[in-house]
Design an enzyme around this catalytic site. Structure first.
Site, short mmCIF file in Angstrom:
data_model
loop_
_atom_site.label_atom_id
_atom_site.label_comp_id
_atom_site.label_asym_id
_atom_site.label_seq_id
_atom_site.Cartn_x
_atom_site.Cartn_y
_atom_site.Cartn_z
N GLU A 154 -8.77 -5.78 -4.37
CA GLU A 154 -8.29 -5.03 -3.63
C GLU A 154 -9.39 -3.84 -2.85
O GLU A 154 -9.43 -3.74 -1.96
CB GLU A 154 -7.26 -4.20 -4.43
CG GLU A 154 -6.13 -4.83 -4.92
CD GLU A 154 -4.98 -4.61 -3.78
OE1 GLU A 154 -5.05 -4.28 -2.69
OE2 GLU A 154 -3.55 -5.02 -4.24
N SER B 285 0.90 -1.14 -0.01
CA SER B 285 0.10 0.28 -0.05
C SER B 285 0.95 1.29 -0.16
O SER B 285 1.70 1.40 -0.90
CB SER B 285 -0.97 -0.03 1.26
OG SER B 285 -1.74 0.98 1.03
N HIS C 169 -7.51 -5.85 -0.06
CA HIS C 169 -6.45 -5.00 -0.01
C HIS C 169 -5.61 -5.27 1.25
O HIS C 169 -6.52 -5.45 2.43
CB HIS C 169 -6.76 -3.54 -0.04
CG HIS C 169 -5.40 -2.61 0.13
ND1 HIS C 169 -4.64 -2.36 -0.82
CD2 HIS C 169 -5.30 -1.67 1.01
CE1 HIS C 169 -3.68 -1.57 -0.63
NE2 HIS C 169 -3.98 -1.09 0.76
#
Length: 531
Positions: free
Chosen positions: A337, A216, A442
Site C-alpha cells: 500500500e 481507500s 494502494h
C-alpha cells in the site's frame, strides 16, 4: 457466383453492429422516467439522487431531488464534485492544482444486465469511490463488465468532497438545532443508498440484496456506515478495500474538528458564525484555503467526524462493543500500500533522504514511537529510505489496523480477510526513482476487481494472461460475496483471531495464509496502539 457471399457478409456485419449499437431504454423512477442506453448492458448515467447542494443548501443535509415530468436523458455522467487535480492521478490534459467540478454533483449511475426487468431481483453492488475525501468521482469506474459478466447491478455515485463535504463548525451545528455539522459527504452516501432502496427494483435489482463496496476513502466510508445508526437496513454486506478505518489520526471528534475549522473559516475572511459569508465564498477559494495545524502523515484533512449525531462512537468503540450494523464483511488490503505515497512524501521526484525518512516516520507514528520504529525498520535493510518508509506506511497505516478491525468485527459477524499481492501490478502511475517498483500499491487492485480500465490508475487491456487469471479470481470473490454473503472458495474460512488467517491473491494462485501478521510485523505494531 461470387456475389452472394459479400452480400451475406454485409448483412451479417450490419446485424452484428445493430446488436452492439446503443439503443434507448426507459425506466420509471420515483422522481420520473429516465432514458438510458442499452447495448450489451443497460446504462443509466447522471441520475440525481438529491437536490443540488448549492446556495443555502451548501453545508446542509442532502434534500430530495425535484421530480421531473418529461423523460430525463440518462446517457451522460453528471458533473463531478468540486476538487483540485492531484498530480499523482492527473489525466492527460489536466494540470495539477487546477480546480474542476461543480457543486451540483449529487448524481449516481446504474449498470444493469441487458435482460433485467423489474422482476429480476438481482444483487446490487453500490460502489463508493476513494480519493482521500478530496478527489475522485463515479465516472472513473465502469460497472459494465461486472454487470454483464455476473448478472448483477452496479451503482456508482458522487458525494461532496473536501470542505464542502466535511466542514464542521458550531454555527452549522446550531443552525438546525440538532448540533450536527460535518459528515455531509456521508449523508450524501446515505441518501444515495436510500435512493437505491426505493428505486433499484425498477432497474432489475433487489433492494434487500445491496452490498456496499469501496476503496481507500470509500472503504473508510463503509467502515463508517457499519457504525452509523442512520445506515442501518440500507445494505446487507460490506466490502472494505484499503480503508483507513482505525489508522493513526483518523478518529477525529466533532469537537476537535469544529475547533480546528474555526481558524479555517477565519482564513476565508469570514467570521466563524457568519454562514452567509461562508456560503457566498467562491469554490476555488474554499478549495485553496488550507486547514491549519500539524497532523499525522496518515491523517486525512477532511473526513468523517465522530462523537457526532451520525457517528456517536469512534470505530474502535463501535466495533469493540458490538454497537454496529451487523452484516458480513470482506476486509482487505494490498501488500505494498505505502509505495504509492512515496511520491507524496517526495513531490519533487528526488530520492527520499535519510532525514526525510526519519521525519516522515515521526509524522506517521508520533514522536514517542519514532526511535522504536526506526530500530525496527533500519533503512539500510531495505536498500533505500523510500522503501523503508513505504513499508512502515503499509504496516502501520493499512495492514495491521485492518487486522485489528478483522479481530473486533469477527466477534459478532462473519469476516473474510484478504490481501491483494501482485508484485508487478499493472499501473500507469509513475514509479519513484528510489523504489524497485510500485508492487501491489494502494489502489492497484481496483482494475482487477472491476476487470476494466480505471481512470488514472490502470487499464485492464494491459494485463498479462497470469494477471487476467488473478483478476478472474479476485473479481469472482467479490461477486460471490455480493451474491451470497460469502466468497465461493471452499478454503476461505471466516477470520479467526487466534490464527489471523487471510486469503492471499497472487498471480501464482490464491490460498489462505497465516503469515500476514508476521509479514507486516503486526506483533510489533498492535501493542503500540497508535492514535
Amino acid at each position: 457466383m461470387s456475389r452472394p457471399f459479400p452480400i451475406l457478409a454485409l448483412f451479417a456485419l450490419a446485424s452484428l453492429n445493430l446488436a452492439h449499437a446503443q439503443q434507448p431504454v426507459t425506466v420509471q423512477t420515483e422522481g420520473g422516467a429516465v432514458v438510458g442506453q442499452q447495448s450489451s448492458v443497460r446504462t443509466f448515467l447522471g441520475i440525481p439522487y438529491a437536490a443540488p447542494p448549492v446556495g443555502d443548501l451548501r453545508w446542509k443535509p442532502p434534500q430530495p431531488a425535484a421530480a421531473w415530468n418529461t423523460p430525463r436523458d440518462a446517457s451522460k455522467f453528471g458533473g463531478k464534485c468540486p476538487q483540485k487535480v492531484i498530480a499523482l492521478f492527473a489525466l492527460p490534459g489536466e494540470t495539477p492544482g487546477d480546480i474542476q467540478g461543480q457543486e451540483d454533483c449529487l448524481y449516481l449511475n446504474v449498470y444493469a444486465p441487458k435482460g433485467s426487468t423489474s422482476a429480476s431481483n438481482l444483487p446490487v453492488m453500490v460502489w463508493i469511490h476513494g480519493g482521500s475525501y478530496i478527489t475522485g468521482s463515479s465516472d472513473s469506474y465502469d460497472g459494465t463488465v461486472l454487470a454483464e459478466k455476473n448478472n448483477m447491478l452496479v451503482v456508482t455515485l458522487n458525494y461532496r468532497l473536501g470542505t464542502l463535504g466535511w466542514l464542521s463548525l458550531p454555527a452549522l451545528g446550531a443552525e438546525d438545532g440538532g448540533g450536527q455539522s460535518g459528515n455531509y459527504g456521508l449523508m450524501d452516501q446515505q441518501a444515495a443508498l436510500k435512493w437505491v432502496k426505493t428505486n433499484i427494483a425498477a432497474f432489475g435489482g433487489d433492494a434487500s440484496k445491496v452490498t456496499i463496496a469501496g476503496e481507500s476513502a470509500g472503504g473508510m466510508s463503509n467502515c463508517a456506515h457499519l457504525a452509523s445508526p442512520q445506515s442501518a437496513g440500507l445494505f446487507r454486506g460490506a466490502i472494505i478495500q484499503s480503508g483507513l478505518c482505525t489508522s493513526p489520526g483518523n478518529s477525529v471528534t466533532l469537537a476537535d474538528a469544529q475547533n480546528r475549522n474555526q481558524k479555517y473559516a477565519s482564513n476565508l475572511g469570514c467570521k466563524t458564525d457568519d454562514l452567509a459569508c461562508l456560503r457566498a465564498a467562491p469554490v476555488d477559494k474554499l478549495l485553496s484555503t488550507k486547514v491549519p495545524g500539524l497532523r499525522p502523515a496518515a491523517n486525512l484533512v477532511w473526513s468523517p467526524v465522530y462523537a457526532s449525531k451520525l457517528l456517536p462512537l469512534t470505530l474502535r468503540e463501535a466495533y469493540g462493543t458490538g454497537q454496529f450494523n451487523r452484516v458480513p464483511v470482506m476486509n482487505g488490503t494490498n501488500h505494498d500500500e505505502g509505495r504509492l505515497f512515496v511520491s507524496v512524501a517526495s513531490p519533487d521526484g528526488k530520492p527520499i533522504s535519510p532525514v526525510v525518512y526519519w521525519g516522515g516516520t515521526g509524522l506517521t507514528v508520533g514522536a514517542a514511537n519514532t526511535v522504536k520504529v526506526l530500530n525496527q525498520y533500519p533503512y539500510r535493510n531495505f536498500g533505500t529510505p523510500a522503501l523503508a518508509f513505504a513499508t512502515i506506511f503499509t504496516d502501520a497505516v493499512f495492514s495491521c489496523p485492518a487486522l485489528r478491525v478483522d479481530a473486533a468485527l469477527s466477534k459478532y459477524v462473519p469476516v473474510y480477510a484478504f490481501e491483494f499481492n501482485d508484485p508487478n501490478a499493472v499501473t500507469i502511475v509513475k514509479t519513484p526513482v528510489d523504489l524497485p517498483s510500485l508492487g501491489a500499491h494502494h489502489s492497484s487492485g481496483l482494475a482487477y476487481a472491476f476487470q476494466s480500465k480505471v481512470d488514472g490508475l490502470a487499464d485492464f487491456a494491459d494485463f498479462t494472461p497470469a494477471q487476467r487469471q488473478l483478476s478472474d479470481a479476485f473479481s469472482a470473490a467479490w461477486v460471490s460475496f455480493i451474491k451470497t454473503g460469502k466468497p465461493a472458495s471452499a478454503d476461505w474460512k471466516t477470520f479467526d483471531p487466534a490464527q489471523n488467517n487471510v486469503q492471499v491473491f497472487t498471480p501464482d494462485g490464491v490460498e489462505p495464509s497465516v503469515l500476514f501478521s508476521n509479514d507486516h510485523r503486526c506483533p510489533f505494531w498492535l501493542p503500540l496502539d497508535l492514535k
